[in-house]
Motif scaffolding. Structure first.
Motif: not given
Lengths: 372, 118
Positions: A282-306
């Motif tokens: 991991l020659e860069r921070r893990p979040s940098e890899y994630a933001r290049e090659c990973m997607w995150f599906a919404t369901q079940p979306i968090e249900e905040s009152d706001k």
């Protein structure tokens, strides 16, 4: 099936859904399976079946006492039914996953599991993807029990135009998906330019996240099963450097919502700073890899009152990483309006509802207009 | 910028590193392969005493190493004693986050004296 006044209010927004489910009964798969496993499926097809619980096919351990009432259990049995129901929800394009074979990783018989995956893939291609119904795309099931065979399956379907990804079963999988034994699957998926799609389900198994049996009811089990599985597999993939070793591979994490993502990205970055010498790939921070090659599906979306709280989570991750998923027809599905109504910019809304998914599933051509 | 004499060269032998204090600023002086480097004794992570940490090599793993973990940069990496964050002494860069770079103070040797500019 009741979709209600589903699509109303969504206008002409294009909607791509990263996770819908087809009902894959053993008797439906039987004609597609080789001997002797065809006989096993035919036998299972004649046996009493409970929802998502077919011993020898989708083994589960249902612990809750039945309580009359509650909401309906829904299944989709044909491409025509799926098209009609997605249209009623204003969903243009859906990525098909199985129902029962969400639990395929629990099966200990390696040959049988590999044959089930092959049969499912053939059945999916013939009965759903080549049905002529618009907007239905599929994920090839990669059996973790036999990674070499799974890689061959990926290559076999690499040119199939309606195959959009590779489904990695997560419930009961052992070892987790970062293990080097799965490298052939990642190599084949990368070569085929197909994203890998991680999907779990709530099961009680001796594998991670085990000991869900200590929760007295499904409320407790459901809260942790998908989310722990996605977090653990995210860590597993990172800790052996899969995104570094397969730099063109794309990943999508499904059915755990998105609230866990900022936590895991920050936590990964923090411990990467401390333990970089243990994970030098991991020659860069893990979040940098994630933001290049990973997607995150919404369901079940968090249900905040706001609702702005949920928009804030989207912004923490980056809205270009988020893809809409309904999980139709399952019990905790999200209506597209639950996502489309979040207080994000119109541009971000279009990215989440369709554009990001069309980048993730980049072999799906953008339809000229709504299909639904 | 003022020049400060911080000692004689024989007080900073090759392979050594130690922290000196100049105008209340703590600075780590490293002699790597015969060249002197000066870095602030403050880690960018949580302000730990970075230059009091060990100097060693580190690991690399990429296509160049055949995806095998290799030992590299021997004697060129300082690791903060608080949380293990590594820095390349030659460039001042944080290995985990190369965008982060420590200030590098100019250090020279004249007439056997080690002079630091800050």
């Amino acid at each position: 099936m009741t979709t209600g006044q589903a699509g109303k209010g969504l206008g002409d927004m294009l909607i791509v859904d990263a996770d819908v489910h087809v009902n894959d009964l053993p008797q439906a798969l039987a004609p597609y399976a080789a001997m002797p496993w065809r006989l096993s499926l035919e036998t299972l097809g004649r046996s009493p079946q409970r929802y998502l619980d077919i011993p020898g096919f989708a083994p589960n351990l249902k612990l809750d006492p039945p309580i009359p009432g509650g909401h309906e259990l829904r299944s989709v049995h044909s491409a025509h039914q799926m098209r009609a129901e997605l249209s009623a929800l204003s969903i243009d394009i859906g990525i098909l996953f199985p129902d029962n074979l969400l639990q395929i990783a629990l099966l200990p018989n390696i040959q049988y599991a590999a044959e089930l995956a092959r049969a499912y893939n053939r059945w999916l291609a013939e009965q759903w993807l080549q049905s002529g119904e618009a907007g239905l795309y599929g994920a090839i099931l990669a059996s973790p029990q036999d990674p070499e065979d799974a890689a061959r399956e990926i290559t076999r379907y690499a040119q199939e135009p309606r195959v959009a990804g590779v489904y990695l079963p997560c419930a009961g999988v052992h070892p987790l998906w970062g293990h080097h034994k799965y490298d052939p699957i990642f190599a084949a998926a990368q070569e085929a330019n197909l994203p890998v799609l991680l999907h779990s389900v709530t099961v009680i198994s001796p594998q991670f996240p085990y000991q869900l049996d200590q929760f007295e009811n499904h409320f407790g089990r459901q809260m942790l099963s998908h989310s722990f599985s996605m977090m653990a597999n995210f860590v597993s993939l990172m800790h052996t450097g899969v995104p570094a070793r397969f730099p063109k591979l794309k990943f999508c994490f499904t059915e755990a919502g998105i609230g866990w993502v900022p936590y895991m990205l920050w936590r990964a970055d923090r411990y990467h700073a401390e333990y970089r010498r243990l994970v030098p790939f991991l020659e860069r921070r893990p979040s940098e890899y994630a933001r290049e090659c990973m997607w995150f599906a919404t369901q079940p979306i968090e249900e905040s009152d706001k609702p702005q709280d949920v928009a804030a989570i989207i912004n923490l991750i980056g809205d270009e990483r988020i893809v809409f998923a309904s999980d139709w027809p399952h019990h905790d599905f999200d209506h597209p309006k639950a996502i489309a109504n979040l207080p994000v910019s119109p541009e971000a809304r279009c990215r989440i509802m369709a554009d990001n998914a069309l980048r993730l599933f980049d072999r799906i051509p953008r339809p000229p207009g709504k299909l639904a | 910028m003022a020049e400060h004499i911080i000692g004689t060269l024989d007080e900073f032998p090759e392979g050594s590193h130690r922290v000196v204090r100049v105008r209340n600023i703590e600075i780590g002086i490293f002699n790597i392969h015969g060249t002197l480097y000066a870095l602030p004794n403050v880690c960018t992570h949580q302000f730990g005493p970075l230059c009091e940490g060990t100097v060693n090599g580190t690991t690399a793993c990429n296509a160049e190493t055949g995806w095998r973990i290799a030992w590299v940069r021997n004697g060129e990496i300082v690791t903060c004693p608080w949380h293990g964050v590594e820095f390349d002494i030659l460039s001042g860069r944080c290995l985990a986050q190369p965008r982060i770079r420590l200030r590098q103070y100019p250090v020279t040797v004249a007439d056997g004296q080690v002079r630091l500019n800050l």
